[in-house]
Design an enzyme around this catalytic site. Structure first.
Site, short mmCIF file in Angstrom:
data_model
loop_
_atom_site.label_atom_id
_atom_site.label_comp_id
_atom_site.label_asym_id
_atom_site.label_seq_id
_atom_site.Cartn_x
_atom_site.Cartn_y
_atom_site.Cartn_z
N ILE A 663 36.64 47.26 46.79
CA ILE A 663 36.07 46.32 47.78
C ILE A 663 37.10 45.30 48.25
O ILE A 663 36.81 44.47 49.11
CB ILE A 663 34.85 45.57 47.22
CG1 ILE A 663 35.22 44.81 45.94
CG2 ILE A 663 33.69 46.53 46.99
CD1 ILE A 663 34.10 43.92 45.42
N GLY A 664 38.31 45.36 47.71
CA GLY A 664 39.34 44.42 48.13
C GLY A 664 40.63 44.67 47.39
O GLY A 664 40.69 45.42 46.41
N GLY A 666 44.75 42.67 46.62
CA GLY A 666 45.61 41.50 46.78
C GLY A 666 46.97 41.78 46.20
O GLY A 666 47.33 42.92 45.88
N SER A 668 48.13 41.21 43.33
CA SER A 668 48.19 41.62 41.93
C SER A 668 47.40 42.88 41.64
O SER A 668 47.36 43.34 40.50
CB SER A 668 47.67 40.48 41.04
OG SER A 668 46.34 40.15 41.39
N GLY A 669 46.73 43.47 42.61
CA GLY A 669 46.01 44.70 42.36
C GLY A 669 44.75 44.83 43.18
O GLY A 669 44.49 44.03 44.09
N LYS A 670 43.93 45.83 42.84
CA LYS A 670 42.70 46.10 43.57
C LYS A 670 41.50 45.49 42.86
O LYS A 670 41.53 45.22 41.66
CB LYS A 670 42.51 47.61 43.71
CG LYS A 670 43.57 48.30 44.56
CD LYS A 670 43.29 49.79 44.67
CE LYS A 670 44.34 50.46 45.56
NZ LYS A 670 44.10 51.92 45.68
N VAL A 671 40.41 45.31 43.64
CA VAL A 671 39.15 44.81 43.10
C VAL A 671 38.08 45.86 43.36
O VAL A 671 37.96 46.38 44.48
CB VAL A 671 38.75 43.47 43.76
CG1 VAL A 671 37.44 42.97 43.17
CG2 VAL A 671 39.84 42.43 43.54
N ASP A 795 46.28 28.13 44.52
CA ASP A 795 46.08 29.17 45.53
C ASP A 795 44.67 29.08 46.12
O ASP A 795 43.99 30.09 46.27
CB ASP A 795 46.32 30.56 44.91
CG ASP A 795 46.57 31.62 45.99
OD1 ASP A 795 46.91 31.25 47.14
OD2 ASP A 795 46.42 32.82 45.69
#
Length: 984
Positions: A663-664, A666, A668-671, A795
């Site tokens: 679903i997303g 960034g 540092s990785g996927k969600v 952030d």
């Protein structure tokens, strides 16, 4: 004299459209002539009656319906008014809601001497031809939105005596020639963002100037010695400027000077010792770098009412003579290096209102008569070496609201009258040697306003009074490390605001009341080192606790399932009768202490265990064969660390790591969104892995997020359920937020995919938008102020603000967060992290961080919420913060910048205020940005219908005075940890 003319039958006025009585004249139309005459006359008489000084119009009396046509100020044609001629010399339209640019129609008022347009909505530049109003002596344009430069034409108003331009939006320059207006008596330019400048050389030639203020106007350099030439000066305010050098001795030679404000600057050196300004009433030199002693001559200033020297580096003793000054009401000497005893005469000769000497090296007894005048409200003397008994007179001081005497050496009993004081809001006595019992006569009618009661680390005895439970405003109750006994009261339903309860290190016995688990705001509970017994109430597991300590008691039985997580692994130690079902809880396993196993049972269990192990091995081999595609997820056995009670296992998580669940993503990785059980419960999983061994940066981010989220809990911070890790793979499992992140809603046109289960055509209205801003502000305020060490997120952005099913905002993604060692202390980072468009300018240049970088980023979010624009819009040549500042600097109306999807006539003022708040938060200088406490205060006012202009009054609510008044005379600048965000 304005000349108002027209032709009958209609009369049009171009000046008095703000005055209803005159406007009514414009509505007369074709009716019978006698009726017109009568109506005209009645309006004129009402107009005269409404004016404050109508004596010059005493001849306005009625004799017949047309008699007004004979009055000298009235011109009629055919018995009907065509002209109204008035000799206006004073016009005051302050404290209204008048919009638009400067009304040049006033140029027609050729005899105008006094003009006050303050506290309105005027905007744009002051006209360059304002000098056409040549007779002006008083010009007050303060607290508007006038911007750009102060025009040079102002200096051609040679008759000016009073000029007020303070608290507007000037962002350019002011003409130095202003200081050549020789008749000026008052000059107020404070709280404007002028370009940096020094006081001009001709500054001191204003011989008639009585009132001069340029606070917070970006002044730099030193204060000239020639200031003594301004012999009429009574009020001088240069505070909140980056001034340098020393305070010139000549200031204290000004005979008429009564108020001196040079606070929050960078002046240094010692305070001049020779003081002859006999009229001095206020001296505020706080928050500077002053050294040396407090001048003995201050004890000769018979008119001195306020002495504010806090937050400097002053040393030596407090001069005895200061305590004998007859007018002294406000003494603030905290946070210095003062030593010796407090002069005993304080309070004996003057009605003290505030007395603050905290954080020094003072010794000896406390003055006996501080409240002799019956007006003492603020009393702060914590963190000294004071001793002896507390004066009994404090018990008779009914005006006290804040008493902070902790961390001293006071002994004896607490004065009985303090338990009965009706106005007390905070009583903090911790860290002394006080004795006696807590009073049984305490009632809610006496401590009805009490919010903070801290008396830990003393020698107090007796039981916890049941009367304490009747205080509905109580937020903090700290009585740990005393000699209290008895059982805990159970009728605590009134504690609806309580956030912190500490009764540790006492002799309290009996069970833990289950009612504690029903307290809605409780976040810290410490009952350790007592004699508590029985089971831990399961209701305790319902609390969102950041701190829980029940260790060293006599508790028994299993701990509630919802408390079995790593965040509480040390919360139950030294309770031999307690057990847990997980070994990481550091207490006995429940199945290990239930009964002793016989040899037969043991043999049987061993056989069964071997068989079970073989079955598990076969299942694992089958799983590996069937899931070869995913075998590279983990190179070693995964380790699950839970922080909440879980209704899933690691296998539920691992099996859901499929591409269609993404679903997303960034840096540092996927969600992933993963359904974990047949009931359809979902979690969000962030995978920190890149098909290679984790690099040092990602490892640190993972550790940071686990450390922070595993130890804090707040309704506006995303809940970390557990983490799964092994040698080269990291998974963070969070509560799933149904409405995704804020940026999905703000920037829907660029949304890559719809939010599952949410209509794609939904938009955020203003109430929901403001609700989101409030929630995010509460989360950040908690991080900055209520954690044991302040947490800096680093952030903050709209994609890191998640929304639950009710659009409650929660701060997420703590991979870049850092904890500061001490409140307010900046930490140095080896590299800049964060997101472009949200980065505070000083962070990019210095890598020095404190809470103000989060304030800047949150300000960008506020600008996103109010404008609908992206923080870094590629269609623009600048980031959103710069665009917003440029919009204001160019003189454009704020309403033009607001998002058309959310604004309407009923909310444009509220949205404008939040936009202005975003402007304040994104100021270039960190010191000029508000704190998150102040930001939250403004947002709470914005959401309060009592502050709606139409519902309360015509006085506008604006963020500018509110931010400045957050440090007003009712609140000390120093934060004595009484005003806390967790009260929200």
């Amino acid at each position: 004299m304005p000349r108002l003319t027209s032709s009958p039958p209609h009369i049009h006025f171009f000046l008095f459209f703000y005055i209803p009585s005159v406007v009514f004249l414009c509505s007369l139309s074709h009716v019978a002539k006698s009726q017109i005459q009568d109506q005209e006359q009645q309006v004129l008489l009402k107009l005269r009656q409404s004016w404050q000084d109508p004596s010059s119009l005493d001849h306005w009396v009625t004799s017949n319906p047309s008699s007004h046509c004979t009055w000298p100020e009235i011109t009629c044609q055919e018995s009907s008014i065509t002209e109204l001629n008035l000799n206006l010399t004073k016009l005051d339209l302050s404290y209204n809601i008048i919009p638009g640019e400067f009304p040049t129609v006033l140029y027609n008022c050729s005899k105008l001497v006094y003009l006050d347009l303050s506290q309105n909505y005027f905007e744009g530049p002051i006209p360059s031809d304002i000098d056409r109003m040549a007779n002006l002596q008083v010009l007050i344009l303060a607290a508007n939105s006038f911007s750009f430069d102060v025009p040079a034409s102002v200096v051609r108003l040679r008759r000016l005596r009073i000029l007020h331009l303070y608290m507007s939006e000037y962002n350019g320059t002011y003409p130095e020639e202003i200081f050549g207006l020789s008749d000026l008596e008052e000059l107020r330019l404070e709280y404007n963002k002028f370009v940096p400048s020094q006081l001009p050389q001709n500054f001191t030639v204003l011989k008639k100037l009585r009132f001069f203020s340029m606070a917070r106007t970006n002044l730099y350099g030193g204060i000239p010695e020639t200031v003594s030439d301004m012999e009429a000066l009574e009020h001088l305010d240069l505070g909140k400027n980056p001034l340098t050098g020393e305070i010139p001795a000549s200031i204290f030679a000004l005979r008429n000077l009564s108020e001196l404000y040079v606070y929050e600057t960078n002046v240094s050196g010692s305070i001049p010792q020779a003081v002859s300004a006999a009229n001095l009433c206020v001296i505020d030199l706080s928050y500077n770098n002053l050294t040396g002693n407090i001048p003995e001559d201050f004890g000769k200033l018979r008119n001195l009412c306020s002495l504010i020297l806090e937050f400097n580096q002053l040393s030596g003793r407090i001069p005895e003579g200061i305590g004998r000054l007859p007018a002294l009401s406000d003494v603030r000497l905290s946070k210095n290096n003062l030593s010796g005893t407090i002069p005993p005469d304080f309070g004996n000769f003057s009605p003290l209102r505030r007395f603050e000497v905290a954080y020094n090296n003072l010794t000896g007894a406390f003055p006996e008569q501080l409240c002799h005048g019956g007006t003492l409200s603020w009393l702060a003397a914590m963190d000294n070496n004071l001793n002896g008994e507390l004066p009994k007179s404090l018990g008779n001081c009914s005006t006290l609201s804040h008493v902070m005497l902790h961390n001293n050496g006071f002994t004896g009993n607490v004065p009985g009258g303090l338990w009965m004081s009706r106005n007390l809001t905070a009583l903090i006595l911790s860290g002394n040697g006080l004795t006696g019992e807590l009073p049984e006569e305490l009632t809610a009618s006496s401590w009805r306003n009490m919010a903070v009661f801290e008396a830990g680390n003393n020698l107090l005895s007796g039981t916890v009074p049941t009367e304490l439970t009747e205080l509905p405003k109580l937020t903090r109750l700290l009585l740990g490390q005393n000699e209290l006994s008895g059982i805990l009261p159970t009728d605590i339903v009134s504690w609806k605001s309580l956030t912190t309860l500490n009764l540790s290190h006492n002799n309290i016995s009996g069970p833990i009341p289950s009612e504690i688990g029903l307290l809605p705001e409780l976040t810290q509970l410490d009952l350790s080192d007592n004699q508590l017994s029985g089971l831990i109430p399961p209701e305790i597991g319902q609390l969102n606790l950041n701190c829980l300590n029940l260790s060293s008691n006599r508790l028994r039985g299993p701990i509630p399932a919802k408390l079995e997580n790593a965040a509480y692994d040390t919360s139950f130690l030294n309770n031999p009768g307690l057990c847990a079902s997980n070994s990481f809880m550091r207490i006995n396993l429940c199945n290990a202490q239930s009964h002793r196993l016989s040899k037969t049972n043991l043999t049987l269990i061993v056989i069964l265990a071997i068989a079970a192990a073989m079955c598990v091995l076969l299942v694992v081999l089958f799983t590996i064969r069937a899931s070869r595609k995913n075998r590279d997820w983990f190179d070693s056995t995964p380790k699950l660390t839970s922080f909440q009670s879980l209704n899933f296992t690691e296998s539920n998580i691992l099996s859901g790591l499929k591409e269609h669940n993404v679903i997303g993503s960034g840096g540092s990785g996927k969600v992933y969104r993963i359904i974990v059980n047949p009931s359809g419960d979902a979690v969000a999983v962030k995978r920190i892995w890149n098909n290679q061994k984790l690099n040092e940066k990602l490892e640190k981010q993972f550790a940071a997020e686990v450390e922070i989220l595993g130890n804090i809990k707040h309704r506006h911070i995303v809940k970390l359920l557990c983490c799964i890790s092994c040698e080269n793979s990291k998974l963070l499992v969070y509560e799933y937020m149904k409405n995704s992140s804020l940026d999905h809603w703000l920037h829907k046109k660029k949304r890559s995919s719809p939010i599952p289960g949410v209509a794609n055509n939904m938009i955020l209205d203003w109430p929901k938008t403001l609700q989101i801003a409030l929630g995010a502000a509460k989360g950040l305020c908690y991080m900055h102020n209520d954690c044991s060490s302040p947490i800096i997120h680093r952030d903050v952005k709209s994609s890191n603000i998640l929304l639950d099913s009710e659009f409650n905002a929660k701060i997420a993604d703590f991979g870049l967060a850092r904890m500061l060692a001490k409140p307010g202390e900046a930490a140095s980072m080896t590299a800049v992290a964060g997101s472009f468009g949200y980065l505070a300018p000083e962070y990019a240049h210095t890598t020095r961080v404190n809470e103000k970088i989060d304030v800047y980023s949150f300000g960008v979010v506020l600008l996103e919420l109010t404008t609908g624009r992206e923080a870094n819009d590629r269609d623009e040549d600048m980031c959103l913060a710069d665009w917003a500042w440029r919009h204001i600097q160019d003189g454009n109306p704020i309403s033009d910048a607001l998002d058309e999807d959310i604004k309407d006539d009923s909310n444009v003022d509220e949205i404008s205020n939040v936009f202005k708040l975003g402007i304040f938060c994104t100021a270039t200088l960190p010191s000029t940005r508000p704190t998150m406490k102040e930001v939250l205060q403004v947002l709470l006012k914005c959401s309060d219908p009592l502050y709606n202009v139409e519902k309360k009054s015509q006085h506008k609510f604006d963020v500018v005075p509110l931010l400045e008044n957050s440090k007003n005379e009712e609140m000390p600048r120093s934060n004595f940890h009484v005003l806390e965000c967790n009260t929200y």
